[in-house]
Design a protein around this motif. Structure first.
Motif, PDB file in Angstrom:
ATOM      1  N   VAL A 135      46.020  92.735  45.545  1.00 39.61           N
ATOM      2  CA  VAL A 135      46.500  93.668  44.661  1.00 39.61           C
ATOM      3  C   VAL A 135      47.808  94.260  45.093  1.00 39.61           C
ATOM      4  CG1 VAL A 135      46.131  95.830  43.595  1.00 39.61           C
ATOM      5  CG2 VAL A 135      44.287  94.273  43.782  1.00 39.61           C
ATOM      6  N   GLY A 136      47.816  94.615  46.265  1.00 46.52           N
ATOM      7  CA  GLY A 136      49.121  95.154  47.017  1.00 46.52           C
ATOM      8  C   GLY A 136      49.385  96.493  46.493  1.00 46.52           C
ATOM      9  N   GLY A 137      50.581  96.812  46.796  1.00 41.75           N
ATOM     10  CA  GLY A 137      51.211  98.021  46.291  1.00 41.75           C
ATOM     11  C   GLY A 137      52.605  97.644  45.296  1.00 41.75           C
ATOM     12  N   GLY A 138      52.287  97.725  44.161  1.00 42.26           N
ATOM     13  CA  GLY A 138      53.368  97.329  43.538  1.00 42.26           C
ATOM     14  C   GLY A 138      53.275  95.683  43.120  1.00 42.26           C
ATOM     15  N   LEU A 139      54.421  95.125  42.874  1.00 47.39           N
ATOM     16  CA  LEU A 139      54.503  93.674  42.536  1.00 47.39           C
ATOM     17  C   LEU A 139      54.402  92.860  43.942  1.00 47.39           C
ATOM     18  CD1 LEU A 139      55.116  91.887  40.246  1.00 47.39           C
ATOM     19  CD2 LEU A 139      57.466  91.531  40.744  1.00 47.39           C
ATOM     20  N   PRO A 140      53.360  92.124  44.002  1.00 41.21           N
ATOM     21  CA  PRO A 140      53.053  91.363  45.307  1.00 41.21           C
ATOM     22  C   PRO A 140      54.046  90.396  45.457  1.00 41.21           C
ATOM     23  CG  PRO A 140      51.517  90.695  43.632  1.00 41.21           C
ATOM     24  CD  PRO A 140      52.491  91.772  43.254  1.00 41.21           C
ATOM     25  N   TRP A 141      54.303  89.839  46.519  1.00 40.58           N
ATOM     26  CA  TRP A 141      55.298  88.924  47.214  1.00 40.58           C
ATOM     27  C   TRP A 141      54.991  87.528  46.417  1.00 40.58           C
ATOM     28  CZ3 TRP A 141      53.616  84.560  49.439  1.00 40.58           C
ATOM     29  CH2 TRP A 141      52.280  84.530  50.084  1.00 40.58           C
ATOM     30  N   PHE A 142      53.818  87.371  46.214  1.00 35.19           N
ATOM     31  CA  PHE A 142      53.493  85.829  45.527  1.00 35.19           C
ATOM     32  C   PHE A 142      53.404  85.897  44.128  1.00 35.19           C
ATOM     33  CE2 PHE A 142      49.761  88.081  47.019  1.00 35.19           C
ATOM     34  CZ  PHE A 142      49.054  88.535  45.930  1.00 35.19           C
ATOM     35  N   ALA A 143      53.943  87.035  43.358  1.00 35.56           N
ATOM     36  CA  ALA A 143      53.942  87.141  41.868  1.00 35.56           C
ATOM     37  C   ALA A 143      54.523  85.771  41.108  1.00 35.56           C
ATOM     38  CB  ALA A 143      54.179  88.566  41.389  1.00 35.56           C
ATOM     39  N   ASP A 144      55.661  85.515  41.766  1.00 38.60           N
ATOM     40  CA  ASP A 144      56.127  84.218  41.070  1.00 38.60           C
ATOM     41  C   ASP A 144      55.355  83.109  41.341  1.00 38.60           C
ATOM     42  OD1 ASP A 144      58.577  85.714  40.661  1.00 38.60           O
ATOM     43  OD2 ASP A 144      59.516  84.942  42.603  1.00 38.60           O
ATOM     44  N   ASP A 145      54.454  82.890  41.862  1.00 40.26           N
ATOM     45  CA  ASP A 145      53.363  81.790  41.781  1.00 40.26           C
ATOM     46  C   ASP A 145      52.394  82.203  41.148  1.00 40.26           C
ATOM     47  OD1 ASP A 145      55.276  80.160  43.368  1.00 40.26           O
ATOM     48  OD2 ASP A 145      54.711  81.400  45.284  1.00 40.26           O
ATOM     49  N   TYR A 146      51.445  83.387  41.496  1.00 40.15           N
ATOM     50  CA  TYR A 146      50.249  83.690  40.884  1.00 40.15           C
ATOM     51  C   TYR A 146      50.139  85.270  41.173  1.00 40.15           C
ATOM     52  CZ  TYR A 146      48.230  84.359  45.725  1.00 40.15           C
ATOM     53  OH  TYR A 146      47.682  84.955  46.622  1.00 40.15           O
ATOM     54  N   THR A 147      49.044  85.582  40.096  1.00 38.65           N
ATOM     55  CA  THR A 147      48.663  86.927  40.273  1.00 38.65           C
ATOM     56  C   THR A 147      47.025  87.143  40.413  1.00 38.65           C
ATOM     57  OG1 THR A 147      48.807  87.330  38.076  1.00 38.65           O
ATOM     58  CG2 THR A 147      50.718  88.297  39.410  1.00 38.65           C
ATOM     59  N   PHE A 148      46.436  88.029  40.955  1.00 35.22           N
ATOM     60  CA  PHE A 148      45.072  88.372  40.900  1.00 35.22           C
ATOM     61  C   PHE A 148      44.758  88.848  39.498  1.00 35.22           C
ATOM     62  CE2 PHE A 148      41.768  91.368  42.896  1.00 35.22           C
ATOM     63  CZ  PHE A 148      40.748  90.258  42.922  1.00 35.22           C
ATOM     64  N   ALA A 149      43.713  88.126  39.163  1.00 39.56           N
ATOM     65  CA  ALA A 149      43.120  88.696  37.536  1.00 39.56           C
ATOM     66  C   ALA A 149      41.716  89.065  37.519  1.00 39.56           C
ATOM     67  CB  ALA A 149      43.533  87.205  36.701  1.00 39.56           C
ATOM     68  N   GLY A 150      41.297  89.558  38.544  1.00 36.96           N
ATOM     69  CA  GLY A 150      39.901  90.001  38.569  1.00 36.96           C
ATOM     70  C   GLY A 150      38.969  89.345  39.440  1.00 36.96           C
ATOM     71  N   PHE A 151      37.631  89.881  39.404  1.00 35.30           N
ATOM     72  CA  PHE A 151      36.572  89.272  40.201  1.00 35.30           C
ATOM     73  C   PHE A 151      35.193  89.389  39.599  1.00 35.30           C
ATOM     74  CE2 PHE A 151      37.031  93.698  41.796  1.00 35.30           C
ATOM     75  CZ  PHE A 151      35.411  94.084  42.167  1.00 35.30           C
ATOM     76  N   LEU A 152      34.409  88.740  39.851  1.00 38.40           N
ATOM     77  CA  LEU A 152      33.063  88.786  39.327  1.00 38.40           C
ATOM     78  C   LEU A 152      31.952  88.264  40.280  1.00 38.40           C
ATOM     79  CD1 LEU A 152      31.186  89.846  36.837  1.00 38.40           C
ATOM     80  CD2 LEU A 152      31.444  87.304  36.105  1.00 38.40           C
ATOM     81  N   TYR A 153      30.952  88.904  40.714  1.00 38.49           N
ATOM     82  CA  TYR A 153      29.838  88.237  41.537  1.00 38.49           C
ATOM     83  C   TYR A 153      29.113  87.613  40.548  1.00 38.49           C
ATOM     84  CZ  TYR A 153      30.433  91.145  45.908  1.00 38.49           C
ATOM     85  OH  TYR A 153      30.760  91.656  47.105  1.00 38.49           O
ATOM     86  N   THR A 154      29.094  86.332  40.833  1.00 36.43           N
ATOM     87  CA  THR A 154      28.167  85.296  40.069  1.00 36.43           C
ATOM     88  C   THR A 154      26.685  85.396  40.677  1.00 36.43           C
ATOM     89  OG1 THR A 154      28.648  83.300  41.511  1.00 36.43           O
ATOM     90  CG2 THR A 154      29.991  83.974  39.453  1.00 36.43           C
ATOM     91  N   ASP A 155      26.488  85.534  41.900  1.00 40.61           N
ATOM     92  CA  ASP A 155      25.287  86.028  42.450  1.00 40.61           C
ATOM     93  C   ASP A 155      25.528  86.707  43.846  1.00 40.61           C
ATOM     94  OD1 ASP A 155      25.503  84.381  44.905  1.00 40.61           O
ATOM     95  OD2 ASP A 155      25.191  82.641  43.550  1.00 40.61           O
ATOM     96  N   ALA A 156      24.344  87.299  44.203  1.00 40.57           N
ATOM     97  CA  ALA A 156      24.409  88.286  45.497  1.00 40.57           C
ATOM     98  C   ALA A 156      25.468  87.882  46.784  1.00 40.57           C
ATOM     99  CB  ALA A 156      23.138  88.374  46.091  1.00 40.57           C
ATOM    100  N   ASP A 157      25.786  86.468  46.792  1.00 44.88           N
ATOM    101  CA  ASP A 157      26.446  85.848  47.887  1.00 44.88           C
ATOM    102  C   ASP A 157      27.536  85.271  47.437  1.00 44.88           C
ATOM    103  OD1 ASP A 157      26.379  85.932  51.012  1.00 44.88           O
ATOM    104  OD2 ASP A 157      26.325  83.774  50.731  1.00 44.88           O
ATOM    105  N   THR A 158      27.980  85.154  46.209  1.00 42.57           N
ATOM    106  CA  THR A 158      29.124  84.439  45.693  1.00 42.57           C
ATOM    107  C   THR A 158      29.854  85.198  44.917  1.00 42.57           C
ATOM    108  OG1 THR A 158      27.827  82.358  45.635  1.00 42.57           O
ATOM    109  CG2 THR A 158      29.939  82.362  44.646  1.00 42.57           C
ATOM    110  N   CYS A 159      31.313  85.479  45.099  1.00 40.23           N
ATOM    111  CA  CYS A 159      32.166  86.262  44.487  1.00 40.23           C
ATOM    112  C   CYS A 159      33.137  85.254  43.975  1.00 40.23           C
ATOM    113  CB  CYS A 159      32.873  87.450  45.253  1.00 40.23           C
ATOM    114  SG  CYS A 159      33.805  88.466  44.389  1.00 40.23           S
TER     115      CYS A 159
END
Length: 206
Positions: A135-159
């Protein structure tokens, strides 16, 4: 004399403890982190209170001095999983202990079961560190390549984390194990850097 190691440990402890000030989801009353303070140059305290009004608490005193082994993530887990569930009983059991200027009962971490030689920490702290990087603060350094679009636990030990590739405008889900086969937390300290060339070359899908 200033102790750079102790200063760095306190800064990291403060960063890791700050998310714990958030109230838990729902209406359940749970022990809360009242504060994290530098008691003196060689000690830091995590203060937990059993009530929402925060009229009394337990101040767990950790040694920061460079001659002492001190695992910050272990200290945070100790506060979450050992002290928090027992904070009400600790107040009763140690009512004659010294108090700080705010009336909190002060206990040495070692007297509450904290092991300075242990290095265990929970996987959720490592995921939190990764998310903080992504997430970083503001626009991350890697934004030209990719951005973080969310997360979801699919089970207790996998995110599953979602990565949006800037060049192709496509989003991919990547499943991360919270802990390995040996039960130890999985670290992802370099994943943010490793994803960038994969997204840039189109190899992320593979």
């Amino acid at each position: 004399m200033p102790d750079a190691d102790a200063d760095g440990r306190f800064d990291l402890l403060l960063c890791r403890a700050i998310p714990l000030v958030l109230a838990p989801a729902g209406t359940a009353v749970a022990p809360r982190v009242w504060g994290v303070v530098r008691a003196d140059s060689g000690h830091a305290r995590i203060v937990l209170s059993p009530d929402a009004a925060m009229v009394s608490g337990i101040a767990v005193d950790y040694e920061l001095a460079s001659g002492t082994l001190f695992d910050v993530t272990g200290a945070i887990d100790h506060a979450r999983f050992t002290i928090a569930p027992a904070v009400t009983q600790l107040l009763v059991d140690h009512e004659d202990q010294p108090r700080d200027s705010h009336g909190n009962t002060v206990l040495a971490a070692a007297d509450t079961g904290f092991d300075y030689t242990a290095g265990a920490d929970s996987g959720d702290q490592r995921l939190f560190s990764l998310f903080s990087l992504l997430v970083g603060g503001g626009l991350p350094w890697f934004a030209d390549d990719y951005t973080f679009a969310g997360f979801l636990y699919t089970d207790a030990d996998t995110c599953r984390i979602y990565i949006h590739v800037t060049r192709t405008d496509r989003t991919y889900g990547i499943d991360l194990a919270v802990s390995g086969d040996d039960g130890r937390p999985t670290g992802y300290a370099y994943l943010a850097q490793e994803l960038a060339p994969l997204a840039r070359t189109g190899d992320l899908a593979r």
